[in-house]
Design a protein around this motif. Structure first.
Motif, mmCIF file in Angstrom:
data_model
loop_
_atom_site.group_PDB
_atom_site.id
_atom_site.type_symbol
_atom_site.label_atom_id
_atom_site.label_comp_id
_atom_site.label_asym_id
_atom_site.label_seq_id
_atom_site.Cartn_x
_atom_site.Cartn_y
_atom_site.Cartn_z
ATOM 1 N N LYS A 54 -6.280 12.948 7.094
ATOM 2 C CA LYS A 54 -5.168 12.010 7.245
ATOM 3 C C LYS A 54 -4.017 12.593 8.054
ATOM 4 O O LYS A 54 -3.313 11.870 8.741
ATOM 5 C CB LYS A 54 -4.634 11.565 5.859
ATOM 6 C CG LYS A 54 -5.567 10.749 5.007
ATOM 7 C CD LYS A 54 -6.313 9.603 5.601
ATOM 8 C CE LYS A 54 -5.842 8.519 6.392
ATOM 9 N NZ LYS A 54 -6.705 7.541 6.937
ATOM 10 N N SER B 279 -3.503 7.960 14.656
ATOM 11 C CA SER B 279 -2.686 6.802 14.263
ATOM 12 C C SER B 279 -1.279 6.863 14.862
ATOM 13 O O SER B 279 -0.749 5.860 15.321
ATOM 14 C CB SER B 279 -2.598 6.703 12.737
ATOM 15 O OG SER B 279 -2.257 7.959 12.161
ATOM 16 N N LYS C 160 3.680 0.164 14.121
ATOM 17 C CA LYS C 160 3.357 0.871 15.373
ATOM 18 C C LYS C 160 4.502 0.900 16.374
ATOM 19 O O LYS C 160 4.317 0.804 17.593
ATOM 20 C CB LYS C 160 2.101 0.273 16.026
ATOM 21 C CG LYS C 160 0.855 0.450 15.160
ATOM 22 C CD LYS C 160 -0.376 -0.056 15.858
ATOM 23 C CE LYS C 160 -1.614 0.009 14.992
ATOM 24 N NZ LYS C 160 -2.141 1.363 14.786
ATOM 25 N N LYS D 255 0.831 -1.185 0.000
ATOM 26 C CA LYS D 255 0.000 0.000 0.000
ATOM 27 C C LYS D 255 0.886 1.263 0.000
ATOM 28 O O LYS D 255 0.615 2.225 -0.705
ATOM 29 C CB LYS D 255 -0.891 -0.015 1.240
ATOM 30 C CG LYS D 255 -2.030 0.947 1.136
ATOM 31 C CD LYS D 255 -3.104 0.610 2.149
ATOM 32 C CE LYS D 255 -4.206 1.652 2.138
ATOM 33 N NZ LYS D 255 -5.108 1.521 3.289
ATOM 34 N N MET E 179 -2.638 4.437 7.073
ATOM 35 C CA MET E 179 -3.254 3.902 8.283
ATOM 36 C C MET E 179 -4.659 4.440 8.509
ATOM 37 O O MET E 179 -5.043 5.458 7.959
ATOM 38 C CB MET E 179 -2.361 4.221 9.502
ATOM 39 C CG MET E 179 -1.079 3.401 9.506
ATOM 40 S SD MET E 179 0.188 4.075 10.583
ATOM 41 C CE MET E 179 -0.244 3.332 12.156
ATOM 42 N N GLU E 180 -5.394 3.738 9.382
ATOM 43 C CA GLU E 180 -6.701 4.212 9.825
ATOM 44 C C GLU E 180 -6.513 5.490 10.637
ATOM 45 O O GLU E 180 -5.482 5.666 11.273
ATOM 46 C CB GLU E 180 -7.336 3.169 10.747
ATOM 47 C CG GLU E 180 -7.688 1.855 10.073
ATOM 48 C CD GLU E 180 -8.979 1.995 9.270
ATOM 49 O OE1 GLU E 180 -9.909 2.648 9.778
ATOM 50 O OE2 GLU E 180 -9.031 1.453 8.144
ATOM 51 N N GLY E 181 -7.511 6.340 10.683
ATOM 52 C CA GLY E 181 -7.429 7.540 11.508
ATOM 53 C C GLY E 181 -6.518 8.596 10.912
ATOM 54 O O GLY E 181 -6.302 8.615 9.703
ATOM 55 N N SER F 4 -10.251 10.832 19.779
ATOM 56 C CA SER F 4 -10.085 10.730 18.324
ATOM 57 C C SER F 4 -9.277 9.487 17.966
ATOM 58 O O SER F 4 -8.664 8.859 18.824
ATOM 59 C CB SER F 4 -9.349 11.944 17.780
ATOM 60 O OG SER F 4 -9.943 13.111 18.251
ATOM 61 N N ASP F 5 -9.273 9.224 16.682
ATOM 62 C CA ASP F 5 -8.562 8.039 16.201
ATOM 63 C C ASP F 5 -7.190 8.471 15.673
ATOM 64 O O ASP F 5 -6.976 8.603 14.467
ATOM 65 C CB ASP F 5 -9.404 7.411 15.082
ATOM 66 C CG ASP F 5 -8.842 6.070 14.657
ATOM 67 O OD1 ASP F 5 -7.906 5.567 15.322
ATOM 68 O OD2 ASP F 5 -9.335 5.527 13.645
ATOM 69 N N GLY G 33 -13.966 11.222 9.513
ATOM 70 C CA GLY G 33 -12.888 10.249 9.317
ATOM 71 C C GLY G 33 -12.146 10.446 8.005
ATOM 72 O O GLY G 33 -11.556 9.524 7.463
ATOM 73 N N GLU G 34 -12.157 11.678 7.484
ATOM 74 C CA GLU G 34 -11.490 11.915 6.200
ATOM 75 C C GLU G 34 -10.064 12.408 6.348
ATOM 76 O O GLU G 34 -9.213 12.134 5.518
ATOM 77 C CB GLU G 34 -12.269 12.990 5.407
ATOM 78 C CG GLU G 34 -13.572 12.504 4.852
ATOM 79 C CD GLU G 34 -14.344 13.642 4.188
ATOM 80 O OE1 GLU G 34 -15.399 13.366 3.641
ATOM 81 O OE2 GLU G 34 -13.878 14.803 4.237
#
Ligand code: ADP
Ligand code: ZN
Length: 603
Positions: free
Chosen positions: A108, A132, A31, A3, A55-57, A129-130, A105-106
């Motif tokens: 980055k 990363s 991580k 990715k 990554m997510e978040g 919040s998320d 969640g948009e």
């Protein structure tokens, strides 16, 4: 990792990772904490931007300067990445827009200045919040050992305490070990992996010249740069202004920058430089960290810096885009003496003075030395290298040596006979048989070597005596008004037991080692390149963003070399990711096709 490679191509339009980028990104994706030491222009940003996108978040990037943040955000947005910056210059509406993107969640990447982070409200925002990971840019600011300590960076140490599970990547271009260890300690990095890149910058050409006729030489040098941007570092605020005026009168689009100006004036100058509206900035070292301009083609030092670290950091601002960039260091013995007395007269303790003195001596050795300059620097940073670099002045115009034993004997004998009472200037005057009043007052005309070196010009003597200092044949007593003294090694020379090689002094060395003209690669169609450039600059102006964030020079070069006429071909040009392909693809193809047609009909 697949990715990550896809993002590299799709978002940035690059084909392969550079140096340790791939390993670092792998570590962040796993991580784990990382500490990245990479020279300026090495490509640190991608190390956290790519994982943030993958990554997510969203990732929180802590960066010390607002101007720097805004450029990064605008470059990311140009590539179609949702990024935002929280800083004091933001309106309520803009802030709300950023938080909306976070909620959806948009987003980055979120850039924040350190002082925004350290409060309850922001901590609770992070908690819900998320996030990363955290990226701490310019991480050396956390350490008092670094050259840019900032008190609001210190509190970043709490992040790991409050959020032990959120990984952190710290990045800096400061090399030394003490700072490195301190960053890990201050930020509480958890078994972080260290990535230490080579400090070699293959596109930076090094030249060192004696400080004579500087203004004339600088003007000639800049005229050779074909409009390329550059910085001239000066020691004092006053000299930035006067030099800038002189350049301006010579028809060069220049301005100045120093800490005595209001912050709004400073940011205007910086913006104008960043956006290519000013070609040359004459600045004190206050003009520094915020400079993220990739196409700086030259850096000149009007005076000698106080150590190799500062010097390398300052010239490192040239050529971030990987293109050939030139540097000139002007220095003379007086700089060395003056900087020495600053150290001597400072209230610091003796150990500190000793370290500073040693660093200054290495700087002077570098400036007046005759060996490969790149190797000198790499060795200084503990990267042992002995193959000549081929791109510094000493490699390009190798010094001519001659047997200088007699010259050395003449100089040493004058020092001895005067009772070690001569400064460098006075010694040269004695050797050249000058009729200056001081000579008669001190009865120096009566010593045997008076006039023994009148056939050798002043500047040559200056170079030879400097070389003698560097070879340990003469010592400068800084505690006694910089008088020259003999050393244990001088005796062997005086008695004729030891021969000494000196390097021929070439007055017009800079003519030979003239800054390499910036030429485009062989197959680039220069006319097309210029048309693409004005198209790009117009675009940038309309959007109010720096030109290189629309398309970097390297991409324009690629386009003018390949001259693609079908849209697919654009994907093979470095620097065109999906977003730019969609946004500019049709226009570029049309522009190139129109150009080709025009050219063929003219033939
Ligand atoms: P640093 O922050 O280390 O000074 P940057 O991250 O600003 O350096 O990168 C310097 C330049 O190199 C930028 O223009 C960037 O887009 C480019 N670059 C970075 N990585 C690559 C790569 N893998 N391939 C091509 N260009 C790259
Ligand atoms: Zn070299």
């Amino acid at each position: 990792m697949n990715k990550a490679r896809e993002i590299l191509k799709d978002v940035y339009g690059y084909d392969s990772f550079r140096g340790d980028q791939e390993k670092i990104i792998h570590n962040v994706l796993a991580k784990k904490d990382s500490l990245v030491i990479m020279p300026t222009g090495g490509g640190k940003s991608l190390c956290y931007q790519i994982p943030a996108i993958a990554m997510e978040g969203f990732a929180i990037v802590i960066s010390p300067l607002i101007a720097l943040m805004e450029d990064q955000v605008s470059a990311l947005q140009q590539n179609g990445v949702k990024a935002g910056a929280l800083n004091s210059s933001l309106s309520k509406v803009e802030q709300t827009a950023i938080f909306e993107q976070i909620d959806k969640g948009e987003l980055k990447l979120l850039y924040v200045s350190p002082e925004r982070i350290n409060n309850e409200r922001f901590y609770s925002f992070i908690k819900r919040s998320d996030v990363s990971f955290f990226a701490v840019d310019e991480a050396h600011c956390v350490s008092i050992w670094g050259n840019d300590f900032r008190s609001d960076y210190v509190e970043l140490g709490y992040l790991k305490e409050y959020f032990p599970d959120i990984p952190m990547i710290a990045l800096t271009a400061t090399a030394d070990e003490a700072t490195r260890e301190d960053i890990v300690k201050q930020l509480n990095l958890d078994e972080s992996i260290l990535y230490l890149s080579s400090f070699e910058r293959e596109n930076i050409y090094l030249t060192s010249l004696p400080a004579q006729d500087r203004v004339k030489k600088i003007i000639r040098f800049i005229e050779n740069q074909e409009g390329g941007s550059g910085i001239v570092y000066c020691l004092s605020r006053k000299s930035t202004e006067s030099l800038s005026n002189k350049l301006f009168l010579a028809g060069i689009n220049s301005s100045y920058y120093h800490a005595g100006m209001s912050s709004s004036d400073r940011s205007i100058v910086q913006r104008d430089f960043q956006n290519d509206r000013i070609q040359v900035i004459c600045a004190t070292i206050a003009f520094g960290m915020g400079i993220d301009k990739p196409n700086i083609r030259f850096v000149v030092h009007y005076n000698m810096p106080k150590n190799i670290e500062s010097y390398y950091q300052e010239i490192g601002r040239a050529g971030r885009d990987g293109h050939i960039s030139s540097t000139i260091l002007f220095s003379n013995y007086n700089d060395f003496v003056q900087l020495s007395s600053f150290i001597e007269d400072s209230p610091a303790d003796s150990t500190f003075k000793k370290v500073q003195r040693a660093k200054l001596e290495r700087m002077w050795e570098y400036a007046s030395g005759y060996t490969c300059r790149t190797n000198f620097i790499l060795n200084y940073f503990g990267e042992y290298r002995h193959e000549p670099c081929g791109r510094c002045d000493n490699c390009r115009t190798p010094p001519l040596k001659f047997d200088g034993t007699i010259e050395c004997q003449k100089a040493l004998s004058a020092i001895v006979r005067s009772g070690e009472q001569l400064t460098m200037d006075l010694l040269i005057n004695v050797l050249r048989g000058s009729g200056a009043r001081e000579i008669y007052e001190k009865e120096l005309h009566t010593i045997k070597t008076y006039g023994a070196g009148r056939d050798i010009p002043y500047l040559n003597w200056k170079s030879y005596i400097t070389q003698m200092v560097n070879q340990g044949l003469v010592r400068i007593d800084f505690t006694k008004g910089n008088l020259l003294c003999i050393t244990p090694s001088s005796k062997e020379v005086l008695t004729g037991e030891r021969k000494i090689d000196l390097v021929e002094f070439v007055k017009d060395k800079e003519k030979k080692a003239k800054a390499k003209k910036i030429t485009l690669k062989g197959n680039v169609d220069v006319e097309l390149y210029e048309e693409l450039r004005s198209w790009r600059n117009e675009r940038a102006q309309k959007l109010g963003i720096p030109a290189y964030t629309v398309l970097p020079n390297k991409t324009l070069e690629g386009l003018s070399e390949v001259k693609p006429t079908k849209k697919d071909q654009l994907q093979d040009i470095s620097g065109i990711g999906k977003m730019k392909y969609e946004k500019y693809g049709d226009e570029l193809i049309a522009l190139i096709a129109e150009y080709i047609q025009r050219k063929t009909s003219q033939e």
